[in-house]
Design a protein around this motif. Structure first.
Motif, PDB file in Angstrom:
ATOM      1  N   GLU A  16      20.801   2.411   8.440  1.00 54.50           N
ATOM      2  CA  GLU A  16      19.370   2.154   8.325  1.00 54.50           C
ATOM      3  C   GLU A  16      18.645   2.926   9.418  1.00 54.50           C
ATOM      4  OE1 GLU A  16      16.293  -1.516   7.550  1.00 54.50           O
ATOM      5  OE2 GLU A  16      18.337  -1.972   8.160  1.00 54.50           O
ATOM      6  N   VAL A  17      17.483   3.466   9.084  1.00 57.09           N
ATOM      7  CA  VAL A  17      16.717   4.297   9.998  1.00 57.09           C
ATOM      8  C   VAL A  17      15.283   3.778  10.051  1.00 57.09           C
ATOM      9  CG1 VAL A  17      15.827   6.628  10.375  1.00 57.09           C
ATOM     10  CG2 VAL A  17      18.120   6.318   9.445  1.00 57.09           C
ATOM     11  N   SER A  18      14.738   3.709  11.247  1.00 53.04           N
ATOM     12  CA  SER A  18      13.337   3.335  11.435  1.00 53.04           C
ATOM     13  C   SER A  18      12.593   4.508  12.061  1.00 53.04           C
ATOM     14  CB  SER A  18      13.223   2.124  12.363  1.00 53.04           C
ATOM     15  OG  SER A  18      13.837   0.999  11.773  1.00 53.04           O
ATOM     16  N   ILE A  38      10.741  10.417  11.077  1.00 55.83           N
ATOM     17  CA  ILE A  38       9.312  10.135  10.896  1.00 55.83           C
ATOM     18  C   ILE A  38       9.099   9.134   9.762  1.00 55.83           C
ATOM     19  CG2 ILE A  38       8.545  12.323  11.875  1.00 55.83           C
ATOM     20  CD1 ILE A  38       8.137  13.325   8.987  1.00 55.83           C
ATOM     21  N   ASP A  39      10.216   8.626   9.196  1.00 46.63           N
ATOM     22  CA  ASP A  39      10.148   7.664   8.093  1.00 46.63           C
ATOM     23  C   ASP A  39      11.139   6.534   8.308  1.00 46.63           C
ATOM     24  OD1 ASP A  39       8.241   8.893   6.256  1.00 46.63           O
ATOM     25  OD2 ASP A  39       9.748  10.440   5.951  1.00 46.63           O
ATOM     26  N   ASP A  40      10.877   5.415   7.644  1.00 41.62           N
ATOM     27  CA  ASP A  40      11.835   4.318   7.559  1.00 41.62           C
ATOM     28  C   ASP A  40      12.698   4.556   6.325  1.00 41.62           C
ATOM     29  OD1 ASP A  40      10.696   2.919   9.720  1.00 41.62           O
ATOM     30  OD2 ASP A  40       9.278   1.886   8.409  1.00 41.62           O
ATOM     31  N   GLY A  41      13.913   4.075   6.350  1.00 40.95           N
ATOM     32  CA  GLY A  41      14.773   4.185   5.176  1.00 40.95           C
ATOM     33  C   GLY A  41      16.235   4.139   5.539  1.00 40.95           C
ATOM     34  N   VAL A  63      18.821  14.115   4.262  1.00 41.51           N
ATOM     35  CA  VAL A  63      17.908  13.410   3.360  1.00 41.51           C
ATOM     36  C   VAL A  63      18.000  11.913   3.642  1.00 41.51           C
ATOM     37  CG1 VAL A  63      19.555  13.207   1.435  1.00 41.51           C
ATOM     38  CG2 VAL A  63      17.126  13.236   0.954  1.00 41.51           C
ATOM     39  N   LEU A  64      16.826  11.258   3.549  1.00 41.94           N
ATOM     40  CA  LEU A  64      16.717   9.807   3.679  1.00 41.94           C
ATOM     41  C   LEU A  64      16.212   9.263   2.354  1.00 41.94           C
ATOM     42  CD1 LEU A  64      14.763   9.449   7.065  1.00 41.94           C
ATOM     43  CD2 LEU A  64      17.233   9.434   6.743  1.00 41.94           C
ATOM     44  N   THR A  65      16.469   7.983   2.109  1.00 44.53           N
ATOM     45  CA  THR A  65      15.912   7.306   0.944  1.00 44.53           C
ATOM     46  C   THR A  65      15.327   5.977   1.401  1.00 44.53           C
ATOM     47  OG1 THR A  65      16.345   6.507  -1.305  1.00 44.53           O
ATOM     48  CG2 THR A  65      18.100   6.200   0.294  1.00 44.53           C
TER      49      THR A  65
END
Length: 98
Positions: A16-18, A38-41, A63-65
């Motif tokens: 998980e990324v914040s 620069i995104d949550d996901g 890539v993030l989702t």
């Protein structure tokens, strides 16, 4: 900066990324710094291996989702090449109506 070296990934697929989380260590000609999200996901996939040198700015390296359930949908995803700002835009062919 026009290119950098990807020193180390700090996130792995499924993590998980914040906003503000460090994703990787990037080395420039002047310093090694954190590359922050620069995104949550959720971190899906890295396209550049650790230790890769001379990665151009603008190249898709990961890539993030938003939804963890979508991670599997990217298993065969290959990113498009980065846009070369120095190149001339391609002309779109348009057909004249008969």
């Amino acid at each position: 900066m026009v290119e950098g070296n990807l020193v180390k990934w700090l996130k792995q697929p499924g993590d998980e990324v914040s906003v503000g989380d460090a994703l990787a260590d990037i080395e420039t000609d002047k310093a090694t710094m954190k590359w922050d999200s620069i995104d949550d996901g959720f971190f899906v996939k890295a396209f550049v291996e650790e230790g890769t040198e001379n990665v151009p700015v603008g190249k898709v390296i990961a890539v993030l989702t938003e939804d963890k359930d979508d991670i599997g949908k990217f298993s065969d995803y290959v990113p498009p090449e980065a846009i070369d700002e120095d190149s001339e835009p391609k002309e779109e062919k348009t057909e004249e109506p008969p």
